[in-house]
Scaffold this active site. Structure first.
Site, PDB file in Angstrom:
ATOM      1  N   HIS A  72      37.828  31.612  43.433  1.00 32.60           N
ATOM      2  CA  HIS A  72      37.490  32.621  42.557  1.00 32.60           C
ATOM      3  C   HIS A  72      37.140  32.433  41.012  1.00 32.60           C
ATOM      4  O   HIS A  72      37.190  32.048  40.291  1.00 32.60           O
ATOM      5  CB  HIS A  72      38.534  33.980  42.544  1.00 32.60           C
ATOM      6  CG  HIS A  72      38.613  34.379  43.480  1.00 32.60           C
ATOM      7  ND1 HIS A  72      40.242  35.848  43.331  1.00 32.60           N
ATOM      8  CD2 HIS A  72      38.652  34.504  44.828  1.00 32.60           C
ATOM      9  CE1 HIS A  72      40.058  36.155  44.852  1.00 32.60           C
ATOM     10  NE2 HIS A  72      39.260  35.677  45.319  1.00 32.60           N
ATOM     11  N   TYR A 201      42.669  43.658  37.375  1.00 29.78           N
ATOM     12  CA  TYR A 201      44.046  43.787  36.619  1.00 29.78           C
ATOM     13  C   TYR A 201      43.555  45.274  36.063  1.00 29.78           C
ATOM     14  O   TYR A 201      42.960  45.161  35.425  1.00 29.78           O
ATOM     15  CB  TYR A 201      44.144  42.946  35.320  1.00 29.78           C
ATOM     16  CG  TYR A 201      44.085  41.564  36.005  1.00 29.78           C
ATOM     17  CD1 TYR A 201      44.179  40.519  36.747  1.00 29.78           C
ATOM     18  CD2 TYR A 201      45.571  41.175  35.902  1.00 29.78           C
ATOM     19  CE1 TYR A 201      44.170  39.522  37.177  1.00 29.78           C
ATOM     20  CE2 TYR A 201      46.859  39.584  36.343  1.00 29.78           C
ATOM     21  CZ  TYR A 201      45.786  39.143  36.580  1.00 29.78           C
ATOM     22  OH  TYR A 201      46.342  38.115  37.586  1.00 29.78           O
ATOM     23  N   PRO A 292      55.364  37.709  35.642  1.00 27.35           N
ATOM     24  CA  PRO A 292      53.416  37.130  36.661  1.00 27.35           C
ATOM     25  C   PRO A 292      52.547  37.397  36.381  1.00 27.35           C
ATOM     26  O   PRO A 292      51.252  36.929  36.931  1.00 27.35           O
ATOM     27  CB  PRO A 292      54.117  38.078  37.793  1.00 27.35           C
ATOM     28  CG  PRO A 292      54.599  38.853  37.318  1.00 27.35           C
ATOM     29  CD  PRO A 292      55.497  38.431  35.934  1.00 27.35           C
ATOM     30  N   LYS A 296      51.104  32.260  35.410  1.00 29.07           N
ATOM     31  CA  LYS A 296      51.653  31.108  35.390  1.00 29.07           C
ATOM     32  C   LYS A 296      52.840  30.202  35.964  1.00 29.07           C
ATOM     33  O   LYS A 296      52.601  29.228  35.544  1.00 29.07           O
ATOM     34  CB  LYS A 296      51.692  30.841  33.973  1.00 29.07           C
ATOM     35  CG  LYS A 296      50.257  30.815  32.966  1.00 29.07           C
ATOM     36  CD  LYS A 296      48.641  30.502  32.807  1.00 29.07           C
ATOM     37  CE  LYS A 296      48.202  30.544  32.422  1.00 29.07           C
ATOM     38  NZ  LYS A 296      46.903  29.833  33.363  1.00 29.07           N
ATOM     39  N   TYR A 383      43.900  31.509  30.968  1.00 33.88           N
ATOM     40  CA  TYR A 383      43.601  31.908  32.439  1.00 33.88           C
ATOM     41  C   TYR A 383      43.789  30.456  33.720  1.00 33.88           C
ATOM     42  O   TYR A 383      44.256  30.703  34.838  1.00 33.88           O
ATOM     43  CB  TYR A 383      42.858  33.450  33.133  1.00 33.88           C
ATOM     44  CG  TYR A 383      43.592  33.505  34.917  1.00 33.88           C
ATOM     45  CD1 TYR A 383      43.598  34.461  34.345  1.00 33.88           C
ATOM     46  CD2 TYR A 383      42.895  33.263  35.546  1.00 33.88           C
ATOM     47  CE1 TYR A 383      44.374  35.921  35.373  1.00 33.88           C
ATOM     48  CE2 TYR A 383      43.230  34.541  36.909  1.00 33.88           C
ATOM     49  CZ  TYR A 383      43.967  35.245  36.445  1.00 33.88           C
ATOM     50  OH  TYR A 383      43.940  36.174  37.864  1.00 33.88           O
TER      51      TYR A 383
HETATM   52  C1  PHB Z   1      49.190  37.109  43.807  1.00 33.39           C
HETATM   53  O1  PHB Z   1      48.307  36.371  43.867  1.00 33.39           O
HETATM   54  O2  PHB Z   1      50.759  37.219  43.842  1.00 33.39           O
HETATM   55  C2  PHB Z   1      48.978  36.948  41.945  1.00 33.39           C
HETATM   56  C3  PHB Z   1      48.071  36.643  40.950  1.00 33.39           C
HETATM   57  C4  PHB Z   1      47.633  37.329  40.117  1.00 33.39           C
HETATM   58  C5  PHB Z   1      48.796  37.220  39.288  1.00 33.39           C
HETATM   59  C6  PHB Z   1      49.942  37.535  39.833  1.00 33.39           C
HETATM   60  C7  PHB Z   1      50.002  37.379  41.347  1.00 33.39           C
HETATM   61  O3  PHB Z   1      48.307  37.897  37.842  1.00 33.39           O
END
Ligand code: PHB
Ligand code: APR
Length: 390
Positions: A72, A201, A292, A296, A383
């Site tokens: 991505h 997000y 989460p 990280k 990120y």
């Molecule tokens: C996930 O794909 O499980 C995932 C992705 C990004 C995050 C947290 C979990 O910030």
């Protein structure tokens, strides 16, 4: 019995460490109290930093990751009824890759077994002793009921947040920073193609939501819930209704499908320092936990054990100074990631009982990161990850 490094825990940290040690000609024995099937089925996050992908590739572990991982080039931030794209490729030249932690664990276990690595699942009574000496001892009872004592040069505590290693360090030698958040994530995996090309997000007055994915056929979602909520109170219909409300955008449709698993995970920031006590070295969740939101956790575990493999290679060759730098080398990155994860979390979650001032501050911050190139670059840099450690 004798080995060079005793490793506790078959999560990503312990498994990757045992592989990196083998590549450096160092023998290890890894013990895990759960079954192989349990370790391979545990649902965790699944987002790899640019540097994590490169490390796994260099370690010869990326065959499946390179074919099945989804690269991505950015993310979407959604708030106040608008969806904004952040282009990481353009801002930093770096990307991230979606590849589930469970898949990494499966790849690592398969590789360790193919290489003849010593992995012991379903052990009990794991204990460590003699940490202040040059010959620490790892003892455990095998699945078959035999008590074993392994005399080691060093022990790696990769046994996660609830493991036995961190508590063996005298409390007065540790500095612990701990923050529990007043929210948790309800995570689901659903058998439905993602309704988006990149992660969304989402800031919403009802609570944060995240649309992520596993494969082109399987989606994953998270919803902010209260930490005391029970999964039994969240039938599938209620989950989809909440996702539909929070992620809604005119002209965009969220596709639904059968839910394959669901669980609620509390969120905390936790750092315990130093990450070493004599010949005991902590790595991954055993030493630090991040919420989460910044994805990280796994990336930090991989960074820790990369440093640890090199530290142990020097230690077993008699360089007793080698151990001294381990903790500081890891903690710089741990604190950067701890700050970033706290910052993303604070920007995106609805504060229970919060007043409109909190919400307006979050919206101001979200507008800033989606309109200022400098602010967007800062988010993108954190990120996509930090420079490799050696
Ligand atoms: C996930 O794909 O499980 C995932 C992705 C990004 C995050 C947290 C979990 O910030
Ligand atoms: N004896 C043997 N094994 C143990 C013991 C014990 N006393 N206590 C815990 N374990 C095992 C657990 O069963 C688990 O398999 O240690 C392992 C720790 O693995 P993880 O929790 O996956 O931790 P880590 O390898 O550090 O990986 C960090 O996992 O929790 C996520 O978000 C986190 O992605 C990050 C990653």
């Amino acid at each position: 019995m004798r080995t060079q490094v005793g490793i506790i825990g078959a999560g990503p940290a312990g498994l990757l460490l045992s592989h990196l040690l083998t590549q450096r000609g160092i023998e290890s024995v890894l013990v895990e109290n759960r079954s192989r099937a349990y370790c391979e089925a545990r649902q965790r996050a699944g987002l790899l930093e640019d540097g994590t992908v490169k490390l796994l590739r260099e370690a010869g572990l990326a065959q499946r990751l390179d074919t099945e991982g989804l690269e991505h080039g950015g993310i979407y931030l959604q708030f106040a009824g608008e969806r904004h794209h952040l282009d990481f490729r353009e801002l930093t030249g770096r990307t991230v890759t979606i590849y589930a932690q469970t898949e990494i664990v499966k790849d690592l276990i398969a590789r360790r077994l193919a290489d003849g690595g010593a992995l012991e699942f379903e052990v009990s009574g794991t204990a460590v002793a003699g940490l202040g000496t040059a010959r620490p001892v790892l003892s455990y009872t095998t699945a078959g009921g035999d008590r074993r004592e392994l005399v080691c040069d060093a022990i790696a505590g990769c046994d996660g947040f609830h493991g036995i290693c961190r508590p063996t360090i005298p409390a007065d030698l540790l500095t612990v920073r701990d923050r529990a958040y007043p929210y948790a994530w309800l995570g689901i995996t659903a058998e439905v193609p993602p309704s988006t090309d990149e992660l969304i997000y989402n800031h919403h007055r009802e609570g944060f939501a995240l649309h992520t994915m596993r494969t082109p056929q399987v989606s994953r979602f998270y919803l902010q819930v209260r930490p005391d909520e029970r999964i039994g109170d969240w039938p599938d219909d209620r989950i989809w209704a909440a996702l539909q409300r929070r992620l809604a955008l005119p002209g965009w449709e969220l596709k639904e499908g059968p839910i394959l698993d669901k669980a609620i995970t509390p969120m905390r920031s936790f750092v315990s320092a130093p990450m070493r006590y004599g010949r005991l070295f902590l790595a991954g969740d055993a030493a630090h936990i991040v919420p989460p939101t910044g994805a990280k956790g796994l990336n930090l575990a991989v960074a820790d054990v990369t440093v640890l493999a090199n530290t142990l290679a020097r230690l077993v060759q008699g360089d007793t100074q080698a151990a001294d730098g381990y903790s500081d080398a890891c903690l710089d990155r741990v604190w950067r990631a701890t700050h970033f994860s706290w910052w993303m979390t604070s920007m995106l979650h609805t504060i229970p009982g919060g007043d409109p001032m909190d919400t307006d501050l979050q919206l101001a911050q979200l507008r800033y990161v989606t309109t200022s190139r400098a602010a967007a670059t800062s988010l993108a840099e954190n990120y996509t990850g930090y420079p490799p450690l050696r």
